[in-house]
Design an enzyme around this catalytic site. Structure first.
Site, short mmCIF file in Angstrom:
data_model
loop_
_atom_site.label_atom_id
_atom_site.label_comp_id
_atom_site.label_asym_id
_atom_site.label_seq_id
_atom_site.Cartn_x
_atom_site.Cartn_y
_atom_site.Cartn_z
N ASN A 27 11.01 -33.33 -49.43
CA ASN A 27 10.18 -35.17 -49.03
C ASN A 27 10.00 -35.30 -48.24
O ASN A 27 11.73 -35.18 -47.58
CB ASN A 27 10.18 -35.53 -50.18
CG ASN A 27 11.03 -36.78 -50.61
OD1 ASN A 27 11.83 -36.23 -50.66
ND2 ASN A 27 11.12 -37.46 -50.88
N CYS A 65 12.44 -38.03 -47.12
CA CYS A 65 13.24 -38.95 -47.08
C CYS A 65 14.23 -37.67 -47.61
O CYS A 65 15.66 -38.73 -47.45
CB CYS A 65 13.25 -40.13 -47.78
SG CYS A 65 11.89 -41.15 -47.21
N GLY A 66 14.34 -37.30 -47.70
CA GLY A 66 15.57 -36.49 -48.64
C GLY A 66 16.20 -36.20 -49.69
O GLY A 66 16.33 -35.59 -50.74
N GLU A 67 15.09 -37.37 -50.83
CA GLU A 67 15.55 -37.38 -51.96
C GLU A 67 15.14 -36.66 -53.30
O GLU A 67 15.56 -36.86 -54.13
CB GLU A 67 16.20 -39.06 -52.48
CG GLU A 67 14.38 -39.17 -52.81
CD GLU A 67 13.14 -40.32 -51.97
OE1 GLU A 67 12.22 -40.45 -51.93
OE2 GLU A 67 14.07 -39.78 -50.33
N THR A 90 14.59 -47.83 -50.51
CA THR A 90 13.58 -48.67 -51.56
C THR A 90 13.08 -49.40 -49.91
O THR A 90 12.11 -50.39 -50.18
CB THR A 90 14.43 -49.45 -52.07
OG1 THR A 90 15.47 -49.52 -51.33
CG2 THR A 90 14.22 -48.42 -53.57
N THR A 131 10.44 -51.77 -48.05
CA THR A 131 9.34 -52.52 -48.39
C THR A 131 9.85 -53.84 -50.01
O THR A 131 9.51 -54.73 -49.58
CB THR A 131 8.54 -52.91 -47.99
OG1 THR A 131 7.24 -51.97 -48.65
CG2 THR A 131 8.30 -52.55 -45.34
#
Length: 831
Positions: free
Chosen positions: A293, A295-297, A460, A462
């Protein structure tokens, strides 16, 4: 759990920025508070339980949220509203080597564009592996033509994302991946050097074979199944026995250096260790991972999807800032178990953008529970983030979280059944599952497990602000204990918020001194620790996370290149699944900066204050010498025919002091159009030049003024004005939305030519202006842009800074998947 444990925190008033972010992004309709949002989410998810359990589960879900479980932004913003938005954060969209239809079971390029657009329209972030697309110049037999390559087709996805996000409230987010052994990988590495792909994060998919060749100073093959064109064949391309075509052999270290230099200079591309991703994949037996995705997580297969949630670790610190401070693992485990159930229900409650994604969600039931506030919690426990004790505590938290989530998913399997593709023997043979405690493995063998994957540490953004009093982001330490965030209001004024880290606020609330030099040793920020300490924290936690970790390793601008490269080889040796770094520099600037309290408003006798112009902050200057002017003829075409005007910009040189160092820069002083051109259609140009001149002399931001002019639209159709040079050297015309925009574009070109603006119209920092002027004076010739470290050629930014939706400044960059504003500290979408 003793409710009194949190009385001290409950008495702290919420931060004003937290209330505003909650109301703007998550509170819907008549909702105004966190409690109302939590109640809606609890009710929406519980409605998908069996009828006898709904009321009980709704109360349990509310209890878990009150004690630190924070569903991800997609769930908080859409659950229970009856809108056609997905509750999933993470998707990977397959792309095949055909224009339409399908190829090798993958959708064609334009089919994939349409599918990805539907996913982003519903709120999902999308990753792609572009490796199946044939290389540029390869043979296309069906049309007797040559392929243009994956990088050219990425432009279509970039434009689609830009169009989709312009129609909605949420910015699109994309990750583009290309394998390191793809013949077009060098073009991919340099894809953002020309400012393209502003809606993409880019990562190179690196194999173990390649890393072994780097360390052993060997060669690798750049290969593909597509047949090379005549040029590649003449250069020695050949076909292997397995049918793959080898386009060329290259020295691995040379290619690795190109990746590293680009990442060092521009923070992209990131690196994904795709063999490690697959070796640790619980579903190794039914899928292959090639992308993540944005963000890579979350490494995901084609059409793969996942929803996210986080535990706010500050909720489980008892007796903070005392010798009795300790972590309440019992409560964390209890909340984690309920969090797993809620995320599992979100798979049933969501609106799926595509039927293929629905099938993936149903068959595998991936969820990603992680944590936020690790940095803040360690501070509250009296532990330094960059210490052995800090890493040991983080590893223990991750291990306890792993065991709690797997136990909860086993219990769900007993109640509701395991995920459909569960195969006990093969699942238990997985590398990650083999590391589980024997008791959990025995339970999996007996009962199965509800979710194929359970853990993920995401940024995480906002939700930390809105639901956790700005507890530190994900696995990160605090960037700064206090900073100021500017927000553009509906009436176009600007509002400034003080934003403080939760641990720092609590320490002050408990009566401790937070003045300079008075904070205890455990108060350490991201930039006060070494890059290797950031890496070691990932290394400590990753063995207990069945997917991946989104983390940015921050390094200072003067970090040695050799040590920078070592971070990536160290990450591979440590078994990480990827790495993203960020190094401030004159090209990309810094993403966030700690800002002192705003100074008192200037008196009327000081109209040219430092607050009006970024150039003049911390920069007191005095003019020297005479004006030097540049005149350019601007020709452009509209529906009314061709037009031409002459524009002149005069520059003045100033000496000054910046950060305690004497500098000399050149800046615009006057904008001018000859008076004999005052036709009815061009009077506005003259008035605009006068206003720009007044702004320049008053110390206002010329970069922002021209950027705003380029957004002016009229009803007469496009205006053709100017040319830009593509990566392949071909000049292409530039079209604008109005005459105003066309004139602004040409003025930007002049200022870029003088080095005052970077290649995308953003203000060049004072130290760089000083350096460029010295170079130009020494060489008696103009420089365009910034001179690179090694070759002396022109370097352009990795991406144009975009307009921030909060403060309006053109300072929005993407780092590790998150949109961040360097001017107001806005943090936008994170996947």
């Amino acid at each position: 759990m003793n409710a009194n444990d949190h009385m001290f925190a409950a008495t702290m008033p919420p931060q004003e920025v937290s209330v505003d972010v909650l109301r703007e992004k998550y509170a819907k309709g008549s909702e105004n508070s966190i409690d109302e949002v939590r109640a809606r989410v609890a009710r929406a998810l519980a409605s998908h339980e069996a009828e006898p359990l709904r009321e009980e589960m709704e109360q349990r879900f509310l209890w878990a949220q009150e004690r630190g479980f924070v569903p991800a932004g997609r769930i908080n913003s859409a659950a229970g509203l009856g809108i056609k938005a997905t509750l999933m954060n993470c998707f990977v969209q397959p792309v095949g080597d055909s224009i339409t239809g399908s190829h090798d079971g993958l959708p064609g390029i334009y089919t994939a564009v349409a599918e990805a657009a539907e996913t982003m329209r519903r709120g999902g972030g999308v990753g792609y592996d572009f490796s199946p697309i044939r290389p540029a110049g390869s043979v296309v037999r069906g049309t007797r033509s040559r392929a243009s390559g994956p990088v050219s087709y990425m432009e279509v996805f970039d434009a689609s994302c830009r169009t989709v996000e312009s129609a909605g409230a949420r910015r699109g987010a994309q990750m583009g991946v290309l394998r390191i052994d793809h013949p077009d990988v060098e073009r991919f590495i340099a894809a953002k050097d020309g400012g393209a792909f502003s809606n993409f994060n880019l990562s190179v998919g690196v194999t173990d074979e390649f890393m072994a060749a780097v360390l052993g100073d060997g060669e690798i093959e750049l290969r593909h199944q597509a047949e090379p064109g005549p040029d590649a064949m003449a250069d020695g391309a050949y076909r292997r026995d397995d049918g793959l075509w080898v386009y060329q052999r290259v020295r691995a270290r040379d290619l690795w250096d190109k990746v590293m230099h680009s990442t060092y200079d521009h923070a992209e591309p990131g690196v994904l260790f795709i063999d490690r991703m697959n070796a640790e994949n619980n579903l190794y037996y039914v899928e292959r991972l090639a992308a993540t995705n944005p963000c890579g997580e979350q490494p995901l297969p084609p059409y793969g999807c996942c929803d996210l949630g986080s535990l706010n670790l500050t909720h489980y610190v008892r007796s903070p800032f005392t010798i009795d401070a300790h972590f309440d693992f019992d409560t964390m485990r209890e909340v984690a178990a309920i969090g797993v159930r809620m995320l599992d229900l979100a798979l049933d409650a969501t609106q799926w953008p595509l039927p293929q994604q629905a099938a993936e969600g149903r068959d595998k039931r991936r969820v990603g529970l992680g944590f936020m506030g690790l940095g803040s919690a360690l501070v509250m426990l009296g532990i330094r983030y960059d210490s052995d004790e800090g890493r040991e505590m983080a590893a223990r938290i991750a291990r306890e979280l792993r065991d709690a989530t797997y136990a909860a998913s086993i219990a769900l399997a007993q109640e509701k059944g395991p995920f459909p593709l569960f195969d006990a023997q093969r699942y238990l043979d997985g590398q990650f599952v083999q590391r589980l405690p024997d008791a959990l493995r025995a339970e999996i063998a007996l009962h199965g497990i509800r979710n194929s994957h359970l853990l993920s540490i995401a940024p995480t953004g906002t939700i930390s602000l809105a639901f956790a009093d700005n507890a530190s982001n994900g696995i990160e330490p605090a960037f700064s204990w206090v900073y100021h965030r500017k927000k553009r209001m509906p009436d176009d004024t600007t509002r400034t918020y003080e934003v403080a880290d939760h641990a720092w606020r609590l320490y002050r609330h408990l009566g401790h001194d937070v003045g300079e030099g008075s904070l205890p040793r455990q108060f350490v920020t991201a930039l006060e620790m070494s890059a290797h300490d950031h890496l070691r924290m990932m290394e400590a936690v990753q063995p207990y996370i069945d997917t991946a970790i989104s983390k940015t390793v921050n390094v200072p601008a003067d970090y040695p290149y050799g040590e920078f490269k070592d971070l990536y080889t160290g990450a591979w040796r440590a078994g990480l699944k990827g790495l993203a770094t960020y190094r401030p520099n004159s090209v990309t600037g810094s993403v966030l900066s700690a800002v002192p309290a705003p100074p008192p408003a200037p008196s009327p006798a000081q109209p040219n204050s430092a607050e009006t112009d970024p150039l003049r902050r911390r920069f007191e200057s005095r003019p020297i010498g005479e004006l030097e002017s540049v005149t350019t003829k601007v020709e452009y075409s509209t529906q009314e025919g061709k037009k031409a005007v002459y524009l002149t910009i005069s520059f003045i040189r100033v000496d000054g002091v910046f950060d305690g160092r004497e500098v000399r820069i050149e800046r615009p002083f006057e904008f001018f159009m000859p008076a004999n051109q005052r036709s009815d259609g061009q009077q506005w140009i003259t008035s605009t030049m006068r206003l720009l001149s007044m702004a320049a002399r008053a110390g206002s931001s010329i970069a922002k003024a021209l950027g705003d002019m380029r957004e002016v639209v009229w009803e007469k159709g496009p205006v053709r004005c100017g040319f830009l040079t593509r990566e392949d050297g071909v000049q292409v015309p530039v079209y604008h939305d109005s005459e105003v925009a066309a004139i602004a574009f040409m003025l930007q070109r002049v200022l870029i030519g003088r080095g005052f603006l970077d290649s995308y119209g953003n203000q060049v920092p004072v130290p760089e202006l000083d350096r460029l002027l010295r170079l130009r004076s020494a060489a008696h010739a103009s420089l365009v842009g910034a001179v690179t470290r090694e070759t002396g050629t022109i370097a352009v930014p990795a991406r144009p800074a975009e307009k921030c939706p909060e403060c309006g400044a053109r300072a929005l960059q993407r780092v590790d998947g998150c949109a961040r504003c360097g001017e107001c500290h806005y943090i936008g979408s994170c996947g």
